[in-house]
Design a protein around this motif. Structure first.
Motif, PDB file in Angstrom:
ATOM      1  N   MET A   1       0.844  -1.171   0.000  1.00 36.53           N
ATOM      2  CA  MET A   1       0.000   0.000   0.000  1.00 36.53           C
ATOM      3  C   MET A   1       0.892   1.238   0.000  1.00 36.53           C
ATOM      4  N   PRO A   2       0.819   2.070  -1.005  1.00 34.16           N
ATOM      5  CA  PRO A   2       1.683   3.250  -1.079  1.00 34.16           C
ATOM      6  C   PRO A   2       1.286   4.303  -0.044  1.00 34.16           C
ATOM      7  N   PHE A   3       2.289   5.086   0.319  1.00 31.16           N
ATOM      8  CA  PHE A   3       2.056   6.183   1.260  1.00 31.16           C
ATOM      9  C   PHE A   3       1.173   7.232   0.618  1.00 31.16           C
ATOM     10  N   SER A   4       0.327   7.843   1.427  1.00 25.33           N
ATOM     11  CA  SER A   4      -0.407   9.008   0.938  1.00 25.33           C
ATOM     12  C   SER A   4       0.581  10.158   0.876  1.00 25.33           C
ATOM     13  N   PRO A   5       0.317  11.175   0.032  1.00 23.67           N
ATOM     14  CA  PRO A   5       1.276  12.278  -0.096  1.00 23.67           C
ATOM     15  C   PRO A   5       1.621  12.930   1.242  1.00 23.67           C
ATOM     16  N   ILE A   6       0.637  13.130   2.098  1.00 21.97           N
ATOM     17  CA  ILE A   6       0.898  13.792   3.390  1.00 21.97           C
ATOM     18  C   ILE A   6       1.742  12.903   4.279  1.00 21.97           C
ATOM     19  N   LEU A   7       1.462  11.621   4.327  1.00 20.54           N
ATOM     20  CA  LEU A   7       2.217  10.696   5.146  1.00 20.54           C
ATOM     21  C   LEU A   7       3.650  10.595   4.642  1.00 20.54           C
ATOM     22  N   HIS A   8       3.811  10.581   3.323  1.00 21.02           N
ATOM     23  CA  HIS A   8       5.150  10.545   2.733  1.00 21.02           C
ATOM     24  C   HIS A   8       5.930  11.806   3.119  1.00 21.02           C
ATOM     25  N   THR A   9       5.278  12.951   3.081  1.00 19.21           N
ATOM     26  CA  THR A   9       5.909  14.217   3.459  1.00 19.21           C
ATOM     27  C   THR A   9       6.326  14.199   4.923  1.00 19.21           C
ATOM     28  N   VAL A  10       5.452  13.700   5.776  1.00 13.97           N
ATOM     29  CA  VAL A  10       5.770  13.617   7.207  1.00 13.97           C
ATOM     30  C   VAL A  10       6.959  12.691   7.422  1.00 13.97           C
ATOM     31  N   ALA A  11       6.982  11.551   6.738  1.00 10.71           N
ATOM     32  CA  ALA A  11       8.085  10.605   6.882  1.00 10.71           C
ATOM     33  C   ALA A  11       9.407  11.237   6.451  1.00 10.71           C
ATOM     34  N   GLU A  12       9.394  11.958   5.339  1.00 13.38           N
ATOM     35  CA  GLU A  12      10.615  12.631   4.872  1.00 13.38           C
ATOM     36  C   GLU A  12      11.055  13.722   5.850  1.00 13.38           C
ATOM     37  N   THR A  13      10.096  14.435   6.410  1.00 14.45           N
ATOM     38  CA  THR A  13      10.416  15.501   7.358  1.00 14.45           C
ATOM     39  C   THR A  13      11.007  14.913   8.639  1.00 14.45           C
ATOM     40  N   ILE A  14      10.459  13.795   9.075  1.00 13.34           N
ATOM     41  CA  ILE A  14      11.015  13.132  10.264  1.00 13.34           C
ATOM     42  C   ILE A  14      12.454  12.720   9.998  1.00 13.34           C
ATOM     43  N   GLN A  15      12.725  12.207   8.810  1.00 19.03           N
ATOM     44  CA  GLN A  15      14.096  11.836   8.463  1.00 19.03           C
ATOM     45  C   GLN A  15      15.012  13.054   8.481  1.00 19.03           C
ATOM     46  N   ALA A  16      14.544  14.174   7.958  1.00 15.10           N
ATOM     47  CA  ALA A  16      15.357  15.394   7.945  1.00 15.10           C
ATOM     48  C   ALA A  16      15.573  15.934   9.354  1.00 15.10           C
ATOM     49  N   ALA A  17      14.599  15.706  10.238  1.00 15.90           N
ATOM     50  CA  ALA A  17      14.687  16.235  11.603  1.00 15.90           C
ATOM     51  C   ALA A  17      15.463  15.310  12.528  1.00 15.90           C
ATOM     52  N   LEU A  18      15.834  14.142  12.054  1.00 12.33           N
ATOM     53  CA  LEU A  18      16.489  13.167  12.911  1.00 12.33           C
ATOM     54  C   LEU A  18      17.839  13.656  13.434  1.00 12.33           C
ATOM     55  N   ALA A  19      18.656  14.256  12.599  1.00 14.74           N
ATOM     56  CA  ALA A  19      19.966  14.746  13.044  1.00 14.74           C
ATOM     57  C   ALA A  19      19.839  15.814  14.132  1.00 14.74           C
ATOM     58  N   PRO A  20      18.976  16.831  13.958  1.00 13.25           N
ATOM     59  CA  PRO A  20      18.827  17.804  15.043  1.00 13.25           C
ATOM     60  C   PRO A  20      18.294  17.180  16.335  1.00 13.25           C
ATOM     61  N   VAL A  21      17.472  16.153  16.216  1.00 11.84           N
ATOM     62  CA  VAL A  21      16.942  15.500  17.414  1.00 11.84           C
ATOM     63  C   VAL A  21      18.066  14.761  18.143  1.00 11.84           C
ATOM     64  N   PHE A  22      18.963  14.118  17.410  1.00  8.35           N
ATOM     65  CA  PHE A  22      20.119  13.487  18.041  1.00  8.35           C
ATOM     66  C   PHE A  22      21.020  14.539  18.681  1.00  8.35           C
ATOM     67  N   LEU A  23      21.139  15.678  18.045  1.00  9.17           N
ATOM     68  CA  LEU A  23      21.905  16.778  18.625  1.00  9.17           C
ATOM     69  C   LEU A  23      21.302  17.206  19.957  1.00  9.17           C
ATOM     70  N   LEU A  24      19.981  17.226  20.031  1.00 14.60           N
ATOM     71  CA  LEU A  24      19.307  17.559  21.290  1.00 14.60           C
ATOM     72  C   LEU A  24      19.681  16.570  22.393  1.00 14.60           C
ATOM     73  N   ALA A  25      19.778  15.303  22.052  1.00 12.63           N
ATOM     74  CA  ALA A  25      20.178  14.297  23.042  1.00 12.63           C
ATOM     75  C   ALA A  25      21.596  14.580  23.540  1.00 12.63           C
ATOM     76  N   GLY A  26      22.479  14.956  22.633  1.00 13.81           N
ATOM     77  CA  GLY A  26      23.846  15.302  23.028  1.00 13.81           C
ATOM     78  C   GLY A  26      23.883  16.542  23.909  1.00 13.81           C
ATOM     79  N   LEU A  27      23.061  17.516  23.575  1.00 13.99           N
ATOM     80  CA  LEU A  27      23.004  18.728  24.396  1.00 13.99           C
ATOM     81  C   LEU A  27      22.491  18.411  25.794  1.00 13.99           C
ATOM     82  N   GLY A  28      21.556  17.481  25.876  1.00 15.84           N
ATOM     83  CA  GLY A  28      21.063  17.054  27.187  1.00 15.84           C
ATOM     84  C   GLY A  28      22.174  16.449  28.019  1.00 15.84           C
ATOM     85  N   ALA A  29      23.023  15.642  27.394  1.00 13.00           N
ATOM     86  CA  ALA A  29      24.150  15.038  28.117  1.00 13.00           C
ATOM     87  C   ALA A  29      25.144  16.107  28.576  1.00 13.00           C
ATOM     88  N   ILE A  30      25.408  17.072  27.722  1.00 15.60           N
ATOM     89  CA  ILE A  30      26.312  18.168  28.085  1.00 15.60           C
ATOM     90  C   ILE A  30      25.740  18.956  29.256  1.00 15.60           C
TER      91      ILE A  30
END
Length: 153
Positions: A1-30
């Motif tokens: 079942m293919p992704f709907s356009p909105i779901l596909h957009t959300v999935a791509e955005t989550i992928q793009a936001a993954l690096a900054p979210v990992f950075l947040l985890a590092g900042l928490g440790a600091i």
């Protein structure tokens, strides 16, 4: 079942936001390290305050000098914590703007990039303040020269 356009957009955005979210985890440790260090500095200041009240002469002057240094260290580590927290807030804004831009089809790539750059500058400032505080602490823990000289009979 293919992704709907909105779901596909959300999935791509989550992928793009993954690096900054990992950075947040590092900042928490600091931040955890910085706040732990601040707690130890405060504990030492309380010990010195108690000793200071009972001391006289050169010992009292030494306590005053160390208390002044500790006061400076507290200010510096507070600055470091403040700057790193502000960097984390800026990273949160980057993640939120990524979603808003993608879902609302806004062209705010430059704003997102500038916000990310600001977050890195804030982080750099926080780490520099932390480095200065570490340098200040090394000055405080040096063994006094009168204790290193051999005792005269």
């Amino acid at each position: 079942m293919p992704f709907s356009p909105i779901l596909h957009t959300v999935a791509e955005t989550i992928q793009a936001a993954l690096a900054p979210v990992f950075l947040l985890a590092g900042l928490g440790a600091i931040l955890n390290v910085m706040v732990g260090r601040l707690a130890r500095i405060v504990d030492r200041s309380r010990q010195l305050e108690a000793l200071h009240l009972r001391s006289i002469g050169p010992e009292r002057e030494r306590h005053i000098e160390e208390l002044r240094l500790i006061d400076g260290r507290i200010g510096m580590i507070n600055n470091a914590v403040y700057l790193v927290v502000m960097a984390a807030v800026a990273i949160c804004l980057v993640v939120a703007m990524l979603f808003v831009a993608e879902l609302g089809n806004f062209q705010i790539g430059q704003v997102i990039a500038v916000t990310f750059i600001v977050s890195m500058l804030l982080l750099t400032g926080g780490l520099l303040c932390f480095l200065i505080e570490i340098h200040m602490s090394v000055r405080a823990i040096r063994v006094r020269s009168e204790l290193l000289e051999p005792q005269k009979p």
